[in-house]
Design a protein around this motif. Sequence first.
Motif, PDB file in Angstrom:
ATOM      1  N   LYS A 774       0.844  -1.183   0.000  1.00  0.00           N
ATOM      2  CA  LYS A 774       0.000   0.000   0.000  1.00  0.00           C
ATOM      3  C   LYS A 774       0.883   1.237   0.000  1.00  0.00           C
ATOM      4  O   LYS A 774       1.973   1.253   0.577  1.00  0.00           O
ATOM      5  CB  LYS A 774      -0.903   0.012   1.233  1.00  0.00           C
ATOM      6  N   ASN A 775       0.385   2.289  -0.626  1.00  0.00           N
ATOM      7  CA  ASN A 775       1.073   3.586  -0.616  1.00  0.00           C
ATOM      8  C   ASN A 775       2.531   3.463  -1.057  1.00  0.00           C
ATOM      9  O   ASN A 775       3.415   4.116  -0.517  1.00  0.00           O
ATOM     10  CB  ASN A 775       0.999   4.219   0.783  1.00  0.00           C
ATOM     11  N   SER A 776       2.771   2.612  -2.035  1.00  0.00           N
ATOM     12  CA  SER A 776       4.116   2.380  -2.549  1.00  0.00           C
ATOM     13  C   SER A 776       4.004   2.031  -4.029  1.00  0.00           C
ATOM     14  O   SER A 776       2.912   1.862  -4.561  1.00  0.00           O
ATOM     15  CB  SER A 776       4.801   1.233  -1.793  1.00  0.00           C
ATOM     16  N   GLN A 809       9.240   2.140  -1.840  1.00  0.00           N
ATOM     17  CA  GLN A 809       8.446   2.917  -0.884  1.00  0.00           C
ATOM     18  C   GLN A 809       9.111   4.275  -0.718  1.00  0.00           C
ATOM     19  O   GLN A 809      10.285   4.364  -0.348  1.00  0.00           O
ATOM     20  CB  GLN A 809       8.391   2.205   0.465  1.00  0.00           C
ATOM     21  N   GLU A 810       8.372   5.321  -1.014  1.00  0.00           N
ATOM     22  CA  GLU A 810       8.891   6.675  -0.790  1.00  0.00           C
ATOM     23  C   GLU A 810       8.624   7.076   0.650  1.00  0.00           C
ATOM     24  O   GLU A 810       7.547   6.830   1.185  1.00  0.00           O
ATOM     25  CB  GLU A 810       8.250   7.656  -1.767  1.00  0.00           C
ATOM     26  N   ARG A 811       9.625   7.667   1.259  1.00  0.00           N
ATOM     27  CA  ARG A 811       9.486   8.099   2.659  1.00  0.00           C
ATOM     28  C   ARG A 811      10.220   9.416   2.820  1.00  0.00           C
ATOM     29  O   ARG A 811      11.453   9.474   2.716  1.00  0.00           O
ATOM     30  CB  ARG A 811      10.059   7.046   3.604  1.00  0.00           C
ATOM     31  N   GLY A 812       9.460  10.500   3.044  1.00  0.00           N
ATOM     32  CA  GLY A 812      10.078  11.810   3.154  1.00  0.00           C
ATOM     33  C   GLY A 812      10.838  12.138   1.880  1.00  0.00           C
ATOM     34  O   GLY A 812      10.325  12.023   0.771  1.00  0.00           O
ATOM     35  N   GLY A 813      12.093  12.527   2.018  1.00  0.00           N
ATOM     36  CA  GLY A 813      12.914  12.863   0.855  1.00  0.00           C
ATOM     37  C   GLY A 813      13.648  11.676   0.280  1.00  0.00           C
ATOM     38  O   GLY A 813      14.407  11.834  -0.687  1.00  0.00           O
ATOM     39  N   GLY A 814      13.465  10.486   0.851  1.00  0.00           N
ATOM     40  CA  GLY A 814      14.199   9.322   0.389  1.00  0.00           C
ATOM     41  C   GLY A 814      13.286   8.169   0.020  1.00  0.00           C
ATOM     42  O   GLY A 814      12.077   8.329  -0.189  1.00  0.00           O
ATOM     43  N   SER A 815      13.866   6.983  -0.063  1.00  0.00           N
ATOM     44  CA  SER A 815      13.077   5.832  -0.500  1.00  0.00           C
ATOM     45  C   SER A 815      13.710   4.529  -0.021  1.00  0.00           C
ATOM     46  O   SER A 815      14.904   4.469   0.302  1.00  0.00           O
ATOM     47  CB  SER A 815      12.952   5.819  -2.025  1.00  0.00           C
ATOM     48  N   ILE A 816      12.887   3.500  -0.006  1.00  0.00           N
ATOM     49  CA  ILE A 816      13.326   2.143   0.326  1.00  0.00           C
ATOM     50  C   ILE A 816      13.031   1.263  -0.887  1.00  0.00           C
ATOM     51  O   ILE A 816      11.896   1.226  -1.372  1.00  0.00           O
ATOM     52  CB  ILE A 816      12.580   1.595   1.558  1.00  0.00           C
ATOM     53  N   VAL A 817      14.045   0.585  -1.377  1.00  0.00           N
ATOM     54  CA  VAL A 817      13.896  -0.293  -2.538  1.00  0.00           C
ATOM     55  C   VAL A 817      13.927  -1.732  -2.042  1.00  0.00           C
ATOM     56  O   VAL A 817      14.925  -2.182  -1.476  1.00  0.00           O
ATOM     57  CB  VAL A 817      15.013  -0.053  -3.567  1.00  0.00           C
ATOM     58  N   TYR A 818      12.819  -2.423  -2.265  1.00  0.00           N
ATOM     59  CA  TYR A 818      12.710  -3.817  -1.845  1.00  0.00           C
ATOM     60  C   TYR A 818      12.965  -4.715  -3.055  1.00  0.00           C
ATOM     61  O   TYR A 818      12.152  -4.758  -3.989  1.00  0.00           O
ATOM     62  CB  TYR A 818      11.313  -4.097  -1.285  1.00  0.00           C
TER      63      TYR A 818
END
Length: 843
Positions: A774-776, A809-818
């Motif tokens: 969700k939201n990603s 997943q975007e989070r603030g100014g950065g991101s998490i790549v799964y």
Amino acid sequence: MQKNILGLLFFALLLPLAGSAQLQSPDDFLPHRLGETFTPHHLLVDYFQHVAANSDRIQLTQYGMTNEKRPLLHAFVSTPENLARLDAIRENNLRRAGVLEGTPDPDLDIAIVWLSFSVHGNEAAGSEASMGVVYDLANPANSETGNWLENTVVILDPSLNPDGYSRYTHWQRGVANLIPNPNPSVREHLEPWPGGRVNHYLFDLNRDWAWQTQVESQQRLKVYQQWLPQIHADLHEQYYDSPYYFAPAARPYHKYITDWQADFQVEIGKNHAKYFDKNGWLYFTKEVFDLFYPSYGDTYPTFTGAIGMTYEQGGHSRGGRAIIAPNRDTLTLLDRVTHHRTTALSTVEVASVNSERLLNNYTSYYQESQRNPKGKYRTYIIKGDNPQGKLKAFTELLDKNGIRYGRASGTSVSAYNYQNGSNGNISVADGDLIISAYQPLSTLTQVLMDPTAELEDSLTYDITSWSLPYAYGLEAYATTQRLSVSGDFTFPDTENARSTVEDGAYAYLASWASMKDASFLADLLRRDLLVRYASSPFAIEGESYPAGTLVITRSDNRKKQDFVAIVRKIAGEHGISLTSIQTGFSDQGQDLGSDAMRIVEPPKIAVLSGEGTSANGFGQVWYYFEQRLGYPIGIYDADNIGRIDLNDYNTLVMPEGRYRLSESNLKEIQDWVSGGGRLIALGYANSALAGKSGFNLSEFATDKDEKDADQADEKATLDSRYDDYAGAARRRISRSLPGAIFKLKMDETHPLAFGLSDEYFSLKTSTLHYAPMKNSWNVGVIGENPMVSGFVGAQALEQMKNTVVYGVQERGGGSIVYLVDNPLFRGFWENGLFLFSNALFLR
């Protein structure tokens, strides 16, 4: 004590001397008796030099060096007469295989046996035994082995993995008690991370024969292709709770393995058993170690016409110098060395006694390969308009493996479409690349190129699919028709690449479609050039360009002295043809100065390593950055993650592993991501994030889904109460996914998919599965009815349906790549390496 061996690279190290008065046994030469303790690699090298200097039965050559600059050796052992005509014997064998033209000379009918020791460095009894084996063969006083060598050439590789062997033996010698302690729980039996199994880059060299990602494999296989022996034995160790294993191998066999190859394994095994029975040594056959995955030291030789075998002595890194075995006996290093010494010599004996049969069947094997290839498909067609970088990497691998290819002539054929799994008519264009199965290494060609490998039994030891068109992301077809090759397949030269960089251009455009493009970008960034990439398709000066296209403008780099010369130099070094553009005004889409032409922020990269990470998984990341990309990284111990100043970096890579991250660790990472950082998690590293607060990755989309799954598990447990004991292994494979290729649906509009098509073939090597987030951005997903190549258990397949494989997943100014499927697995999935480059550079 290496006696100037490094100065003799690629030359015969020591010419055989007449007589053998000075030849010493390992017990006499070494500062310890063979099997008493572990021999440092430099002393092993010294001993082989000593034998070469004092026996006329051996020629010693250095065929290469490791990453840590240790020598790689081959000892050629035979009679002095055979050694005097060694190259003639080699060429005659290649004529027998059809690799060289001409008729074989019966006066040069000599069987070739290749013995490989300790490809896993901490399976050290093999390298220890190699010294005893070379002494037994090279000793002129040994008339029995002398008789064997009359019609046999033996090639010994005493240490396929010197860096791993040295890591293990130096550790052992540093921590072991003066008096060996056989208690399995003491420290000399508990090797620390990363262990000596792997090479410098922590790769498993026994899985690298076909892919040749590592320098040891590349140099060894170059020599192997020049010999193509009749027999290859790969001497390993397994855990100390097992006795000795030798041929015949376990099922499943790949269907292209001939009856002759299977039957002769039995003959070899029976000869070994004769000696083991005489001494009362325990052994087993036909279990565990199958002949399917093509990149082992037994299967690769098998697919090139040899009798390929694995021998496994109980011991491994846990064995030390002595250990209490499950039968309460003490297994010593000397025991292990003696067993390997016996099977190695038995192999040579069988080859000599059956030399004529070996050569006749070997000849028939290659004649049949060229007349009547084994598989269904007779020609493989690779479209010439595939990205040039991918085609180049693909042909380089074919060259390494001695597989012939060429240019097609225009025609139309019925063919299998790798992309959608259907059959239909296709047009073959002039200039397409074709690979005919009618060639000497026909079997290897078909094994590597077939869309799927037929598995006779699902109880297998390794991955079950590896088809090269999928690995390289190529548009490809396979036909049952034989197509002729019209000429050589060639690529533009480096000078052509340099000439595309025109003086005074407004900008230069580069493709983004392969690892060659990624390494070009990395080099530009290392030279402090500013590079942009197109976030959407555009057209300029009458040509269209896809999203991901690299844009290098003169304006962005106006303060860079010799800007054009630097770009021209780097383009030439990487063979990149640029398009010189005279305006920034686009015909369609965004102009070159638009924010849509996003600046590539040079990654400042921290990589986690050490305990908690997989040694192989970390090594794959390390190798990618140093050997494929040429880009600097900072490496940190995962257990010390809380002490890393993440503000020094904008990218954090978590390789495969089982991490122990505290809540404070996770909170610190989340804050850093929110501030602009990018976290990239590969494979099982995702399990440390899934389901945790602040991370959108989860096995279940809703609480109801989780509850339903728990209820289904409970029902399955209840239903299984009356299952029979004997069928347990077969029931387990329903949940098994040893390694198969899944077709993914990709969101081409997301930067993680730039340069890839809307369909991506992913090598899945675990049962990890997560619901679309969700939201990603769920960039790469498996649908309801996935196209699969390879074996997947029925329950495992159900779990994979409708799951996310690659997401952001975007989070603030950065991101998490799964990256749930590890795209760097074993370093050979070329399209996966490129996908990882997207995760790294395109944000």
